[in-house]
Design an enzyme around this catalytic site. Structure first.
Site, short mmCIF file in Angstrom:
data_model
loop_
_atom_site.label_atom_id
_atom_site.label_comp_id
_atom_site.label_asym_id
_atom_site.label_seq_id
_atom_site.Cartn_x
_atom_site.Cartn_y
_atom_site.Cartn_z
N ARG A 48 -12.19 125.56 0.33
CA ARG A 48 -12.55 126.11 -0.98
C ARG A 48 -11.46 127.01 -1.55
NH1 ARG A 48 -16.02 130.12 -3.63
NH2 ARG A 48 -17.12 129.06 -5.34
N ILE A 83 -16.08 128.92 -11.37
CA ILE A 83 -16.27 127.96 -10.29
C ILE A 83 -17.62 128.25 -9.68
CG2 ILE A 83 -14.92 129.43 -8.73
CD1 ILE A 83 -14.32 126.97 -7.05
N SER A 84 -18.46 127.23 -9.55
CA SER A 84 -19.81 127.40 -9.04
C SER A 84 -19.82 128.04 -7.67
CB SER A 84 -20.52 126.04 -8.96
OG SER A 84 -20.68 125.48 -10.23
N SER A 85 -20.86 128.81 -7.40
CA SER A 85 -21.01 129.41 -6.08
C SER A 85 -21.23 128.32 -5.05
CB SER A 85 -22.21 130.37 -6.08
OG SER A 85 -23.42 129.63 -6.14
#
Length: 217
Positions: free
Chosen positions: A33, A59-61
C-alpha cells in the site's frame, strides 16, 4: 517481502470489526500500500484510515477497500470493471482476485499517477482508461463484476447493460440521508437485490459522484 508482514497486521486490525475471507486477506497482503500513497504519508500507509492525494481526492481506507472487495466477489472471476481508479490501490487488490481488471478514472492527474504505478509494478492484468466512468467500458463488456469506488445517486443504465447476466455490482449509494454500500445481482437484464451492507462516509456529491474521505474518529 517486508510489506507483507505489515499488511497482515493491517488485516488483523480490520478483522477486529469486519471479518475477511482468506481470498481477500491474501489479496490485501499481496499489495504494498505504501506504493499508492503520497511519500509524505508513507509512514501511515497501513493505518486504517483514508489519506489525501492530489486534486483534493482521497485514497480509500484499507477497511473500505477490504469491505468492497469482500462484498464484490470473494471467489473472483474473469473480469471486473472499477469506476473511479483513484490511486489504483483498489484495482491492485482486485487484480489478485480477478484475471482482468478494467478501471476508469476521470481526473487526469490521478490517471497519470495510477498508470505509472501499474507500469512500475508490472501489473499486466490491469487496464486503465481516462474517461467518464459512468460511460463504462463497452469494448470489454460484459463484466463478471462492477465496482463503484465513489458514491452514486443511481446506477446508470449503461453500466447495468455492461454487467454479465448473473453478475454482481457493488456501489456506495445515498439512502435515507446516509451513504450505504449496496450489492446488486443482475437477473433477467435488471439489477435485483439491492442489499444494504454497511454505512460509509463520502464527501459532498458532485456531478452525481462523490469521493471517499473516511477517517478514523
Amino acid at each position: 517481502m517486508h510489506y507483507q508482514k505489515i499488511a497482515q497486521k493491517m488485516c488483523d486490525e480490520i478483522q477486529k470489526s469486519f471479518p475477511l475471507s482468506p481470498k481477500v486477506v491474501a489479496a490485501l497482503c499481496a499489495v504494498d500500500r505504501e506504493m499508492f500513497v503520497p511519500a509524505v504519508f508513507a509512514h501511515q500507509a497501513y493505518e486504517i484510515n483514508a489519506l489525501p492525494m492530489v486534486d483534493s481526492q482521497w485514497i480509500s481506507s484499507p477497511l473500505t477497500v477490504a469491505q468492497m472487495s469482500e462484498y464484490l466477489a470473494p471467489n473472483g472471476g474473469d473480469s471486473v470493471l472499477e469506476i473511479g481508479c483513484g490511486s489504483g490501490y483498489q484495482a491492485m487488490v482486485l487484480s489478485k482476485m480477478f484475471r482482468r481488471v478494467f478501471s476508469i478514472e476521470r481526473i487526469d492527474k490521478l490517471f497519470e499517477e495510477a498508470l505509472k504505478r501499474f507500469k512500475c509494478l508490472e501489473s499486466h492484468n490491469i487496464f486503465i482508461k481516462f474517461d467518464d466512468g459512468q460511460k463504462g467500458w463497452a469494448e470489454y463488456a460484459p463484466f463478471d463484476a462492477i465496482l463503484f469506488s465513489a458514491c452514486v445517486r443511481e446506477i446508470p443504465p449503461t453500466i447495468v447493460n455492461q454487467l454479465e447476466e448473473g453478475g454482481v455490482l457493488v456501489a456506495p449509494m445515498l439512502e435515507g440521508g446516509k451513504q450505504i454500500i449496496k450489492r446488486f445481482r443482475k437477473r433477467n437484464g435488471i439489477l435485483e437485490g439491492g442489499e444494504s451492507l454497511s454505512e460509509c462516509l463520502f464527501v459532498d456529491v458532485q456531478d452525481g459522484i462523490v469521493s471517499e474521505y473516511k477517517k478514523k474518529s
